[in-house]
Motif scaffolding. Sequence first.
Motif, PDB file in Angstrom:
ATOM      1  N   ARG A 185      12.055 -16.575  51.554  1.00  0.00           N
ATOM      2  CA  ARG A 185      12.406 -15.203  51.912  1.00  0.00           C
ATOM      3  C   ARG A 185      11.374 -14.205  51.360  1.00  0.00           C
ATOM      4  O   ARG A 185      10.975 -13.258  52.046  1.00  0.00           O
ATOM      5  N   ALA A 186      10.952 -14.431  50.134  1.00  0.00           N
ATOM      6  CA  ALA A 186       9.967 -13.534  49.523  1.00  0.00           C
ATOM      7  C   ALA A 186       8.623 -13.616  50.252  1.00  0.00           C
ATOM      8  O   ALA A 186       7.948 -12.589  50.455  1.00  0.00           O
ATOM      9  N   ARG A 243      14.635 -18.839  48.104  1.00  0.00           N
ATOM     10  CA  ARG A 243      14.206 -17.519  47.624  1.00  0.00           C
ATOM     11  C   ARG A 243      12.713 -17.317  47.859  1.00  0.00           C
ATOM     12  O   ARG A 243      12.272 -16.238  48.286  1.00  0.00           O
ATOM     13  N   LEU A 249      11.521  -8.541  45.254  1.00  0.00           N
ATOM     14  CA  LEU A 249      11.481  -9.722  46.117  1.00  0.00           C
ATOM     15  C   LEU A 249      10.051 -10.140  46.393  1.00  0.00           C
ATOM     16  O   LEU A 249       9.690 -11.317  46.268  1.00  0.00           O
ATOM     17  N   ASN A 273      17.553 -23.813  46.105  1.00  0.00           N
ATOM     18  CA  ASN A 273      17.713 -22.369  45.923  1.00  0.00           C
ATOM     19  C   ASN A 273      16.372 -21.692  45.654  1.00  0.00           C
ATOM     20  O   ASN A 273      16.090 -20.607  46.174  1.00  0.00           O
ATOM     21  N   TYR A 274      15.534 -22.327  44.847  1.00  0.00           N
ATOM     22  CA  TYR A 274      14.214 -21.762  44.546  1.00  0.00           C
ATOM     23  C   TYR A 274      13.356 -21.683  45.803  1.00  0.00           C
ATOM     24  O   TYR A 274      12.694 -20.672  46.080  1.00  0.00           O
ATOM     25  N   SER A 285       8.170 -11.792  43.582  1.00  0.00           N
ATOM     26  CA  SER A 285       8.539 -13.185  43.299  1.00  0.00           C
ATOM     27  C   SER A 285       7.981 -14.164  44.321  1.00  0.00           C
ATOM     28  O   SER A 285       8.189 -15.370  44.186  1.00  0.00           O
TER      29      SER A 285
END
Length: 589
Positions: free
Chosen positions: A392-393, A389, A424, A385-386, A427
């Motif tokens: 995507r960021a 994300r 977003l 999951n990390y 991060s």
Amino acid sequence: MKRLAIFGILAASLTLVGCSEAGSGWWQKEWPFRTPVTVDTTPSGTNVAGPIGRTPVLLRLHSGNFSFSESADNGADLRILAADNKTPLTFHIESFDVLLGVANVWVDVPKLAGGEKTALWVYHGNKSAPATVNSAGSFDADYTLVLHYDEAPGTPTKDKTSFANNAANGPTSSDDGAIIGRGGKFTASTGMAVAATPSLATPATGFTFSTWVKLDAASTADQALFARDGVVVGLAAGVPYVSAGARTAAPAAIAPGQWVHVAVTSDGQASRLFVGGKEVATGAALPAMAGPLTIGGSATAPFTGGLDETRLSKVARAPALMATDVAAQGPEGKLLAFGKDEEQGGEGGTILYILKATPALDWAIIGLCMVLLAGAIVVMVMKNNYLARANRANKAFQKRYQSMEEDLVHISELPGLSDGERKLIASAPLGRLYEIGIDELQMRQRRLGDRPLSGEAVEALRAAVDAVQVDENQKLDAAMVLLTIAISGGPFIGLLGTVMGVMNTFGGVAMAGDVNVNAIAPGIAAALLATIAGLAAAIPSLFGYNYLNSKITAMADEMRVFCDRLVTRLAEVQAERSYPAPPTRLAAE
């Protein structure tokens, strides 16, 4: 990542899946468990030929073939049924130890014959049921004396038949490691005296004496095992013999330190001497006997050694019975085959049976492996999951970064960003590298103005960005060590549980004295569950580690390339600030 999590959960569930099978023909619903037992006199079992008749058969129960945890502490809930699954059989318990998981139960089988398989059912689990043991009823009326030697040390030995031909005294001491539970230990004993009774008399047409004997050491002396009215069954320099004036002896001595079955029969025409269940010599018939007798020595032939399961009959027992007794009572244990424990209305098949046979020690190892697997699954889910994300960021940041050209500003200063896009991008690992680069550049601009960066300043800028890159790499690698622990440690922990389980199984079998495959297989199968649990922790962890490591490596490479390009671009932006503006630009201004 949901697929990866599901895969891990399925791997953890493998040990709980099995084929389903339902029990049938249940005796009474109050007894939830039963164990099938086969008395096998065919070549696949003890390979006995000829009629055997009514026989007291020894059931050696242990944790490998019987679930003590589901039974009453004293075995009072035991019920043994015939092959029809309807007729209760008479039985009695010689010993029942829940803590050690060992029991010796004698069941009266009405009819046995060589070359056949006879089914029995051992029901248990109704812990409120009263005991129904019947020692006297476990032996037919032709048995006139049966000694188990299961009394407390120092007490007279009791007859287990209905005739109560008890001895006036007991053996010198007890032997808790005898061939069948507790036995009698004799030291220069002149014998246990049994008074003459009408029921104890044996006619000239029928006599059988049998016992298990163990010599403590080699001896040249004459030692009596049974003495009555001039008839002696004994050992001469370790050689079994029977004497009623003339002596009939075996061809060889028995080895000290080993339990050996010795028996003598007489049918009015001849006497037969059996050693280890086999006929070894034939002699003259024995006379009728009606006087007192001694067992375990005599006044003229004291005995030193051990005795167990001594029997006297007023008939000549069949030779097949001698072989059957040795097969049932001896260490080889080939007469009985135990099936898997069954639960009323229960399902689960082989796997459920193995799970029930798994000891607490292996469950602790399995639990540890499952903890490793659970931790690995949590790490894989959170790490994936990390990474998702972060990826995507990074893409969102790269899009904005490429549109900045030479106007490099903080992310918070970018125009046209929604709050969601701003969070977003903030991060993104690349965004954090970019932010530290901008901070370092603006700091030097405040100090140096528009002068180009020196080589030392560029290296200092690079060092600051590299430090953040190291922090980001550490975030990517965080907790990955748990996967390597599961990969490398899980199989070894599982193997440890298997080795300990195998050791425990063989130890229990040795204590029970039953070494057939049905005694060993359940414990070995249960011990292997620990290895399965270790592999169940390691295999999904290995796949997850390789999958995640490839994504981490790709992101680390992306950050390394971005760092080089960012430092170079920042140096170029500062250098361009020191050049004179082009004429077109001056005119426009």
